[in-house]
Scaffold this active site. Structure first.
Site, mmCIF file in Angstrom:
data_model
loop_
_atom_site.group_PDB
_atom_site.id
_atom_site.type_symbol
_atom_site.label_atom_id
_atom_site.label_comp_id
_atom_site.label_asym_id
_atom_site.label_seq_id
_atom_site.Cartn_x
_atom_site.Cartn_y
_atom_site.Cartn_z
ATOM 1 N N CYS A 13 0.537 -1.016 0.448
ATOM 2 C CA CYS A 13 -0.077 -0.079 -0.260
ATOM 3 C C CYS A 13 0.811 1.412 0.149
ATOM 4 C CB CYS A 13 -0.762 -0.125 1.630
ATOM 5 S SG CYS A 13 -0.524 0.226 2.925
ATOM 6 N N GLY A 14 2.533 0.555 -0.438
ATOM 7 C CA GLY A 14 2.937 2.174 -0.102
ATOM 8 C C GLY A 14 3.114 2.955 0.993
ATOM 9 N N GLU A 87 9.101 -0.625 7.929
ATOM 10 C CA GLU A 87 9.036 -2.161 8.864
ATOM 11 C C GLU A 87 9.414 -2.278 10.141
ATOM 12 O OE1 GLU A 87 8.533 -4.440 6.601
ATOM 13 O OE2 GLU A 87 9.750 -3.947 4.972
#
Length: 216
Positions: A13-14, A87
């Protein structure tokens, strides 16, 4: 006022693209930041986007004290105006606490990017702690889509195109991996519950007609 902001969404989703954009915009205004990442698809010490953009980053290894790292850089005369963490779901809860301390004690903005739930729809410990501590939680507006066209809300782990629900919580992979490798696919809730991936759906659509057909 400095903030701890959690940008969340499914895979694809970017998130990493936005992280790179935020870093670019601030560096273009003369600000300097540090980028942390963990287990990026491009390898250790990299922040990469599926659009092909990549930049150097600091690998936030397990047990690393992120607050102490920032303090050490400042003590040596370095300049840090903001912190980006990609992340972030892979970080330990204690490391999220350290990021909150960067905001509160050092008065630096921290922008954390990550997915909230794993392939079993369980919250990652790092994401859970971010939800508990973040000043703001931003849902990314670029919607990933399930193969059916509906908004994708769940991350599925796949092997040979089939969804699996067992295994370690963290296994590094990516979307669109070749068959035979561990990969990931984003699905809507309905198809995640049914374990209906794009490969399984395609195989079903190509199956021979099992209904009896009367001769003309």
């Amino acid at each position: 006022m400095p903030e701890l902001v959690f940008f969340s969404g499914t895979m694809d989703c970017g998130k990493s693209t936005l992280a790179l954009q935020i870093g670019h915009n601030r560096s273009a205004r003369g600000l300097r930041g540090v980028i942390f990442t963990r287990d990026d698809r491009a390898g250790e010490g990299k922040l990469s986007s599926r659009l092909g953009l990549v930049t150097e980053a600091v690998e936030a290894d397990e047990g690393m004290d992120l607050y102490a790292y920032v303090v050490a850089q400042l003590t040596k005369g370095g300049r840090i105006d903001y912190v980006i963490v990609d992340e972030a779901q892979f970080l330990a809860p204690a490391q999220i606490d350290q990021l909150a301390r960067v905001v509160d004690d050092l008065e630096k903005d921290v922008f954390a990017f990550g997915i909230t739930t794993d392939f079993r729809t369980r919250l990652f410990p790092g994401s859970r702690r971010l939800i508990e501590l973040a000043d703001r939680i931003e849902q990314l507006q670029v919607e990933a889509l399930c193969w059916c066209g509906a908004r994708a809300t769940h991350n599925a782990r796949t092997i040979d195109g089939e969804m699996v629900t067992d295994g370690a919580q963290v296994v590094v992979g990516d979307v669109n991996r070749p068959l035979g490798e561990i990969g990931y696919e984003v699905l809507c809730r309905r198809h995640h519950r049914r374990r209906l991936t794009s490969a399984v759906a395609q195989a079903g659509a190509l199956s021979p007609d099992v209904l009896p057909v009367a001769p003309a």
